[in-house]
Design an enzyme around this catalytic site. Sequence first.
Site, short mmCIF file in Angstrom:
data_model
loop_
_atom_site.label_atom_id
_atom_site.label_comp_id
_atom_site.label_asym_id
_atom_site.label_seq_id
_atom_site.Cartn_x
_atom_site.Cartn_y
_atom_site.Cartn_z
N HIS A 44 1.47 -9.15 -1.78
CA HIS A 44 1.87 -7.76 -1.58
C HIS A 44 1.69 -7.05 -2.91
O HIS A 44 1.99 -7.61 -3.97
CB HIS A 44 3.34 -7.67 -1.14
CG HIS A 44 3.92 -6.29 -1.27
ND1 HIS A 44 3.72 -5.32 -0.32
CD2 HIS A 44 4.66 -5.71 -2.25
CE1 HIS A 44 4.34 -4.20 -0.69
NE2 HIS A 44 4.91 -4.42 -1.87
N CYS B 54 -0.30 -3.30 2.88
CA CYS B 54 0.04 -2.79 1.56
C CYS B 54 -1.16 -2.81 0.61
O CYS B 54 -1.33 -1.90 -0.22
CB CYS B 54 1.17 -3.62 0.97
SG CYS B 54 0.82 -5.40 0.92
#
Length: 656
Positions: free
Chosen positions: A33, A101
């Site tokens: 992420h 993301c």
Amino acid sequence: MASVKLYVYDLSNGMARQLSRQLTGRQIDGIWHTSVVVFGKEIFYGQGIDITAPGRSHHGQPMQIIDMGETALDEETFDEYIQEMRQHYTADKYHLLEFNCNSFTDDCVGFLTGGNIPSFIKDLPTDFLSTPFGAALRPTIDAMYRRPAAGAAPSQAAPSAPAATNQQLAASILQAVASQAQTGAGRPAQAVQPTQATNSLTAPMHIITNPATFNNFLKGHKAAVAFFTSETCPPCKMIEPVFERLAEEKGPHGGRSGAGFAKVDIDVGMGRNLASEWGIRATPTFMFFLGGKKVDELKGADQGELRTQIDLLLFQAFPPHPHTAISMPAIQALSMKSIIFSQVPPIDTVLSKLTASIDSSSTTAKEKIKSTLAKTVVPYLKSRFSPPNASAILPSAKPEMLTAWLQATVSSVDALPTGDLFPLVDMWRLAFLDPSVGTWTTQLILPGSGAPNPATLFLGKAAAANDAPAGDKGARNVLLTALRLLCNAFSSPTLARRLLQDARARGALTEVLVPSLLHADAPVRTAAASLAFNVAATVQVARVEAVRTGKGGREEDEDGEGAEEWRVEIVSALLEAVDREKASEEVVHRLVAALAFFLRLIPGYETQVKPLLEVLQSRDILKRKLTRGEGWDGEGGISKKDARKLVSEVAEKLCA
């Protein structure tokens, strides 16, 4: 000028690093992420676009901070950009693999600096989808994000035994990852030294919102297709599902070449600028790029023409293997079905010989071994291979029985001399004719299983038997039976592929096979030639299927570490064996058939393989089998019509 930082987190909290090899066969160091930190703010995408103070998000402290350079833009311009992106990066569009993301941070970095995030992050952790195990989990992942049609009941693909446990474990990890990515659940990650991922995954379609990201996309793909679309365009909505399917089908898979696919919504971000740069006047418009340069364009929602243009682009970018244009009737007529050894010996006699050897050994597990063999193994073999009538229903081996038998086999291999093992090897030879045994054994070769497997358990003894004196009948029998066992093991396609993909198993198999091709004993050479054929047929089946589906037939490496060196070793060994074999037409026929399968559609044929064949004088070796004299003992060379046609075709079309 403001600095731009990339904060990197591992959504799996270390589980990917620990379990990925066990679950997928590949090392994946993290499920990454990322956030962008600029103007004193940390910006990321999950449940929509969120902004926090740096290091204060629910992900805690980053594992790694990467300097992405500086931006010349002011904060107000960037804030306006983020407001526009909120309409695009909404919670309902989030997908763990395809739009996440990292898609967002890549767009932001492109907008701010003209660069992009590192490839080990950008190409999301989806490499495991190229494995059979990962492909089986794809429906589970999609089910997290794709709502069922109105009125449809939710469905979830059920994992099939024996892989259910691993699939459930992986699915639970992915659920946890998805929850942490979008809802803020999960514990903070501990800061560690910068790391590099060893593998990464590529989403089938890139979502692009700015010129910098688009330019980087073109640089990263030899062949690329861009779909310029708009939310207000009805034909775009009609053709979009087709484009997504083509991205799945024609994109890169498991390291094989394919086109990159990009979707550009001209109403999002800097999409209008990008459309203006490329002269887009209407949607849908498709552009096709080769080596970063535009080669063609298609306007409108014509499905057939879109597929045709993509196929043509792939043909130009990755020309098919030269062998696909050559007629090879003798080679194409060869069956790719495995050669097996199905003769059933007197099972009670085999058991008596083995029991006598066990009784004379020093093992403390004598009674347990004999009990397992007499009470479970032999009844199974008799019921499976000596049924009372031809119409009897044949039983399949149960995992419990096979596990007990394997334990008894390991104890016997450790306790008995090599020459006394062939009755036990012969029992397993029969068992591998049962498809359930091949399926069970495949699981034992999975990374992290930690268990020995009967397909390769005897290879060490067989390799030693190759070096035994010529008069050692026991060693010869073990070698012969082990080769026949391996031939039968290759009758299971899944086990065959696993044996060749696993570098250790393939190396052990090759160590036995290569010297056996030159053995003084004719039956051993016949069994070795049969095994070589089965190995080559397994390779050929995969190549033919890759060419058929448009994902292969190009000069790229096949699966498996060290595959290129291994192919050279096998081809050289086959040619030497053909050269030395001057008596058995059957052996020559099988050797040449194996050679044909190894050479046909082989990666790097023109640049690497063809020069090797010239050095090895392969054409002359084969031609000598067609005439009496130096290459053959019989009158006029080998006499079988099919064998002569095959030898001639391999010599003239693959070795010329």
